[in-house]
Design an enzyme around this catalytic site. Structure first.
Site, mmCIF file in Angstrom:
data_model
loop_
_atom_site.group_PDB
_atom_site.id
_atom_site.type_symbol
_atom_site.label_atom_id
_atom_site.label_comp_id
_atom_site.label_asym_id
_atom_site.label_seq_id
_atom_site.Cartn_x
_atom_site.Cartn_y
_atom_site.Cartn_z
ATOM 1 N N TYR A 1 0.838 -1.183 0.000
ATOM 2 C CA TYR A 1 0.000 0.000 0.000
ATOM 3 C C TYR A 1 0.885 1.249 0.000
ATOM 4 O O TYR A 1 2.038 1.189 -0.391
ATOM 5 C CB TYR A 1 -1.033 -0.071 1.160
ATOM 6 C CG TYR A 1 -2.226 0.725 0.713
ATOM 7 C CD1 TYR A 1 -2.949 0.312 -0.402
ATOM 8 C CD2 TYR A 1 -2.550 1.922 1.295
ATOM 9 C CE1 TYR A 1 -3.970 1.100 -0.919
ATOM 10 C CE2 TYR A 1 -3.572 2.704 0.784
ATOM 11 C CZ TYR A 1 -4.272 2.282 -0.326
ATOM 12 O OH TYR A 1 -5.257 3.062 -0.849
ATOM 13 N N ARG B 1 -8.110 8.858 -10.195
ATOM 14 C CA ARG B 1 -7.417 9.633 -9.159
ATOM 15 C C ARG B 1 -6.724 8.663 -8.217
ATOM 16 O O ARG B 1 -7.180 8.370 -7.132
ATOM 17 C CB ARG B 1 -8.414 10.530 -8.405
ATOM 18 C CG ARG B 1 -7.772 11.686 -7.663
ATOM 19 C CD ARG B 1 -8.046 11.632 -6.169
ATOM 20 N NE ARG B 1 -7.501 10.421 -5.564
ATOM 21 C CZ ARG B 1 -7.845 9.940 -4.375
ATOM 22 N NH1 ARG B 1 -8.765 10.507 -3.680
ATOM 23 N NH2 ARG B 1 -7.292 8.841 -3.879
ATOM 24 N N LYS C 1 -5.745 -2.879 -1.568
ATOM 25 C CA LYS C 1 -6.811 -2.716 -0.557
ATOM 26 C C LYS C 1 -7.357 -4.081 -0.139
ATOM 27 O O LYS C 1 -7.644 -4.325 1.030
ATOM 28 C CB LYS C 1 -7.936 -1.861 -1.126
ATOM 29 C CG LYS C 1 -7.534 -0.401 -1.258
ATOM 30 C CD LYS C 1 -8.197 0.466 -0.203
ATOM 31 C CE LYS C 1 -7.472 1.762 -0.021
ATOM 32 N NZ LYS C 1 -8.218 2.836 0.567
ATOM 33 N N GLU D 1 -13.351 3.174 -5.192
ATOM 34 C CA GLU D 1 -11.993 3.525 -4.792
ATOM 35 C C GLU D 1 -11.293 4.373 -5.845
ATOM 36 O O GLU D 1 -11.250 3.990 -7.021
ATOM 37 C CB GLU D 1 -11.229 2.206 -4.594
ATOM 38 C CG GLU D 1 -9.832 2.357 -4.104
ATOM 39 C CD GLU D 1 -9.771 2.911 -2.693
ATOM 40 O OE1 GLU D 1 -10.615 2.565 -1.861
ATOM 41 O OE2 GLU D 1 -8.857 3.711 -2.429
ATOM 42 N N ASP D 2 -10.748 5.491 -5.421
ATOM 43 C CA ASP D 2 -9.907 6.328 -6.281
ATOM 44 C C ASP D 2 -10.563 6.728 -7.600
ATOM 45 O O ASP D 2 -9.925 6.726 -8.662
ATOM 46 C CB ASP D 2 -8.529 5.671 -6.497
ATOM 47 C CG ASP D 2 -7.641 5.834 -5.252
ATOM 48 O OD1 ASP D 2 -8.144 6.367 -4.232
ATOM 49 O OD2 ASP D 2 -6.466 5.442 -5.285
ATOM 50 N N ASP E 1 -14.500 4.653 -0.092
ATOM 51 C CA ASP E 1 -13.508 4.713 0.977
ATOM 52 C C ASP E 1 -12.828 6.074 1.059
ATOM 53 O O ASP E 1 -12.486 6.535 2.146
ATOM 54 C CB ASP E 1 -12.464 3.619 0.775
ATOM 55 C CG ASP E 1 -11.510 3.558 1.939
ATOM 56 O OD1 ASP E 1 -12.005 3.468 3.078
ATOM 57 O OD2 ASP E 1 -10.289 3.644 1.734
ATOM 58 N N ASP E 2 -12.637 6.709 -0.084
ATOM 59 C CA ASP E 2 -11.938 8.001 -0.070
ATOM 60 C C ASP E 2 -12.761 9.060 0.649
ATOM 61 O O ASP E 2 -12.216 9.998 1.213
ATOM 62 C CB ASP E 2 -11.643 8.451 -1.500
ATOM 63 C CG ASP E 2 -10.847 7.400 -2.231
ATOM 64 O OD1 ASP E 2 -9.745 7.084 -1.775
ATOM 65 O OD2 ASP E 2 -11.362 6.846 -3.218
ATOM 66 N N ASN F 1 -1.277 11.528 0.095
ATOM 67 C CA ASN F 1 -0.471 10.356 -0.246
ATOM 68 C C ASN F 1 -0.041 10.435 -1.710
ATOM 69 O O ASN F 1 -0.726 11.067 -2.509
ATOM 70 C CB ASN F 1 -1.306 9.074 -0.071
ATOM 71 C CG ASN F 1 -1.651 8.820 1.369
ATOM 72 O OD1 ASN F 1 -0.840 9.050 2.255
ATOM 73 N ND2 ASN F 1 -2.866 8.359 1.604
HETATM 74 P P1 NAD Z 1 -9.519 15.383 -4.686
HETATM 75 O O1 NAD Z 1 -8.918 15.492 -6.034
HETATM 76 O O2 NAD Z 1 -10.949 15.024 -4.553
HETATM 77 O O3 NAD Z 1 -9.313 16.785 -3.915
HETATM 78 C C1 NAD Z 1 -8.142 17.537 -3.921
HETATM 79 C C2 NAD Z 1 -8.495 18.944 -3.452
HETATM 80 O O4 NAD Z 1 -7.296 19.680 -3.282
HETATM 81 C C3 NAD Z 1 -9.360 19.733 -4.419
HETATM 82 O O5 NAD Z 1 -10.377 20.385 -3.704
HETATM 83 C C4 NAD Z 1 -8.404 20.790 -4.979
HETATM 84 O O6 NAD Z 1 -9.060 21.999 -5.290
HETATM 85 C C5 NAD Z 1 -7.493 20.983 -3.799
HETATM 86 N N1 NAD Z 1 -6.205 21.577 -4.168
HETATM 87 C C6 NAD Z 1 -5.399 21.291 -5.194
HETATM 88 N N2 NAD Z 1 -4.322 22.096 -5.184
HETATM 89 C C7 NAD Z 1 -4.452 22.891 -4.116
HETATM 90 C C8 NAD Z 1 -3.656 23.922 -3.560
HETATM 91 N N3 NAD Z 1 -2.505 24.281 -4.104
HETATM 92 N N4 NAD Z 1 -4.099 24.525 -2.442
HETATM 93 C C9 NAD Z 1 -5.260 24.178 -1.876
HETATM 94 N N5 NAD Z 1 -6.045 23.185 -2.349
HETATM 95 C C10 NAD Z 1 -5.640 22.568 -3.460
HETATM 96 O O7 NAD Z 1 -8.626 14.374 -3.900
HETATM 97 P P2 NAD Z 1 -8.971 13.637 -2.508
HETATM 98 O O8 NAD Z 1 -9.611 12.335 -2.776
HETATM 99 O O9 NAD Z 1 -9.662 14.564 -1.606
HETATM 100 O O10 NAD Z 1 -7.507 13.309 -1.990
HETATM 101 C C11 NAD Z 1 -6.607 14.362 -1.674
HETATM 102 C C12 NAD Z 1 -5.357 13.761 -1.048
HETATM 103 O O11 NAD Z 1 -5.693 13.122 0.172
HETATM 104 C C13 NAD Z 1 -4.659 12.713 -1.916
HETATM 105 O O12 NAD Z 1 -3.276 12.932 -1.880
HETATM 106 C C14 NAD Z 1 -4.987 11.418 -1.239
HETATM 107 O O13 NAD Z 1 -3.967 10.458 -1.391
HETATM 108 C C15 NAD Z 1 -5.104 11.843 0.195
HETATM 109 N N6 NAD Z 1 -5.936 10.918 0.981
HETATM 110 C C16 NAD Z 1 -5.412 10.445 2.137
HETATM 111 C C17 NAD Z 1 -6.122 9.564 2.909
HETATM 112 C C18 NAD Z 1 -5.534 9.067 4.190
HETATM 113 O O14 NAD Z 1 -4.447 9.377 4.505
HETATM 114 N N7 NAD Z 1 -6.215 8.304 5.000
HETATM 115 C C19 NAD Z 1 -7.376 9.138 2.483
HETATM 116 C C20 NAD Z 1 -7.910 9.644 1.293
HETATM 117 C C21 NAD Z 1 -7.173 10.552 0.551
#
Ligand code: NAD
Length: 553
Positions: free
Chosen positions: A105, A158, A176, A247-248, A270-271, A410
């Protein structure tokens, strides 16, 4: 070659022998086949003479694994074991979870997906492509196992914070589901990884001769929706007891699909929901450390996508549960996206952001937003590395005695800040969690073991609870119950070490308790398809897959 199953295998059906048995990953034991089994099952001569114990096999695999020069080589090596000897693979996953989780992962799986077409050996999982329209059920029937209970499906748009990786995103459903089995004991044969290959808009992949997916641009609009609809309907038909984990998916599709299916089929995202629960659990634990009660937290998110809104929705559910009105609860969550602070005067906001567009002057500078809102917690879910820079952390540390900082993006390369930066720039006062793992950090006299807000603390237990109770639907209350159960298992010793989550070594026990809490929600709301047993936890534990060899002769 096949013959009737030995009596203790339990199935009155053809049982492979000889080379076929060695090539069946669910039954293969490699050099651990006993002398008696070698004679009875046509294996003599096909294996070197010495019979090894499972412990010796584990030692051999780990020796080879640790000799690999890079994490990507380790990924290729250990996934190779999964297709040769599943029992040994899961024994190793269970015994060396922390080491293996970084490989199967985040972060290594991200690199593996980026290289997928180049490292592919034996394809794994099920690929349903745009060309399969009209015959998706037929494709599902090609899967060799009939009793599928959990499907993790992505369209690869994504992948982690890495963007559109098309069919190369298959590494994510595979990873996963490995965690479903390892963390919650869902039998591997009940797990089905699926990639919906609807094309890709990634130019590099479209030009790459080794790319494994369809070389076409992504389906959009009705053509996309029709394929997903057909897939979901086909699952109901072919695997009627399966839970579908989305997922993603990219965020517009993720929110849309969740809304469309959540009240109709047994599914969750899950996201959005899993992330919500793991972050909420982290905030509960952080509140014990900071002394600021949940109802007085003010949370500022950097990034307003699936993860951020999923977390905020669950925080609001938690605050409402503690007596706040919904508007007041939402007022505790603020967002800053790529265009600045999310406020009601903005006209460019996607629907999922609207509930959190509060009255406030427009603000394009993140640090200025912190100064103005004075949040108790920052949550980074932007996929933008380095955005929690020194001035940001120092400002948080000036405003709060114990600033809560979660850098959840991530893989590691996308994290808003590192653990070391959060602790050092706050003079050791930050209460920190990250999405990808970080090594321990020493600041002054104190060594911190940063907690990983890994969704693996939540989704395997939720999945086990849902399938053990035969729940018809997955509800937000189940994620809320999962978050509370997870947080309750964080000890004072964990907090003392800076850890907001229990150690991963306890994950099976943690997941079993989460599963029990989730199943209780299903029983409470008449969503379950089986009678409630007296001992719910015992019932869950008795269903958990154990990675141990059986005797075949
Ligand atoms: P997403 O694409 O739905 O959302 C990303 C957001 O970030 C959007 O709202 C975008 O406008 C914003 N963004 C982009 N550039 C920016 C900047 N410079 N300043 C401010 N905001 C900005 O993606 P997501 O599903 O929400 O995932 C986002 C991140 O969170 C990913 O890296 C993902 O790996 C991580 N994530 C971590 C976990 C965990 O640790 N448990 C779980 C889910 C997602």
């Amino acid at each position: 070659m096949t013959r009737t199953a030995p009596p203790n295998v339990g199935a009155d059906q053809a049982f492979p022998t000889g080379v076929d048995l060695l090539h069946d990953p669910t039954l293969n034991k490699g050099t651990a086949f006993t002398e008696v089994e070698r004679d009875a099952l046509g294996l003599r001569g096909l294996l070197p003479p010495h019979v090894h114990t499972m412990e010796e096999q584990v030692a051999r695999v780990m020796e080879n694994f640790r000799r690999k020069p890079t994490p990507l080589e380790q990924y290729i090596d250990i996934l190779g074991l999964q297709v040769r000897n599943e029992t040994l693979f899961y024994r190793i996953m269970t015994e060396h979870l922390e080491e293996m989780m970084r490989i199967v992962y985040t972060p290594t799986v991200g690199e593996a997906c980026q290289e997928y077409g180049h490292i592919l050996t034996r394809p794994r999982g099920l690929f349903v492509s745009a060309n399969d329209r009209g015959r998706v059920a037929e494709v599902l029937r090609n899967w060799p196992h009939e009793d599928v209970r959990v499907i993790v499906v992505t369209d690869g748009e994504r992948i982690l914070g890495l963007g559109d990786l098309g069919a190369d995103g298959m590494g994510i459903p595979l990873g996963k589901l490995i965690l479903y089995t390892t963390c919650a004991g869902i039998p591997p044969t009940q797990c089905l990884p699926v990639t919906l290959d609807v094309g890709t808009d990634n130019e590099m992949l479209l030009k790459d001769s080794l790319y494994i997916g369809l070389k076409q641009r992504r389906l959009r609009g009705p053509a996309y929706d029709d394929l997903v609809d057909e897939f979901v309907a086909a699952v109901q038909q072919v695997f009627p007891y399966a839970l579908i984990q989305l997922e993603d998916f990219a965020n517009t599709n993720a929110f849309r699909l969740l809304k469309k299916y959540r009240d109709a089929v047994c599914s969750f995202d899950d996201d959005i929901q899993g992330t919500g629960a793991v972050a909420l659990a982290g905030l509960y634990a952080a509140a014990r450390e900071t002394g600021v009660p949940m109802t007085e937290q003010r949370v500022l998110f950097l990034g307003a996508g699936e993860a951020g809104v999923g977390i905020a929705d669950l925080i609001c559910a938690a605050l409402c549960d503690q007596g706040l009105e919904q508007d007041a609860a939402r007022g505790r969550c603020w967002f800053f996206d790529s265009h600045g602070l999310v406020v009601d005067a903005r006209s460019d906001l996607a629907p999922h952001k609207l509930p959190y567009a509060h009255a406030h002057a427009q603000e394009a500078d993140f640090r200025a937003a912190i100064e103005s809102l004075r949040p108790t917690a920052l949550i980074g879910v932007s996929g933008q590395p380095g955005t929690f820079d020194r001035p940001v952390i120092e400002t948080m540390a000036r405003i709060n005695d114990r600033p809560v900082v979660f850098a959840l993006s991530n893989p590691t390369s996308k994290s808003e800040c590192t653990a070391a930066q959060a602790y050092e720039w706050s003079e050791g006062r930050a209460v920190f969690a990250s999405g990808s793992p970080f090594d321990p950090v020493t600041v002054g006299e104190r060594t911190f073991q940063p907690g990983q807000g890994n969704n693996a603390y939540i989704f395997p237990g939720v999945g086990m609870g849902v399938i053990a109770s035969h729940a018809r639907l997955v509800t937000d209350e189940m994620f809320f119950a999962a978050a509370q159960t997870l947080a309750a298992q964080v000890t004072d010793d964990d907090l003392e070490l800076g850890r907001l989550y229990p150690p991963l070594s306890d994950i099976r026990a943690v997941s079993a308790r989460i599963a029990a809490a989730v199943a209780e929600v299903a029983w409470r709301h008449a969503l379950a398809g089986v009678e409630r047993p007296d001992d719910v936890l015992g019932y869950i534990e008795s269903r958990m897959y154990q990675p141990a060899y059986r005797n075949y002769a």
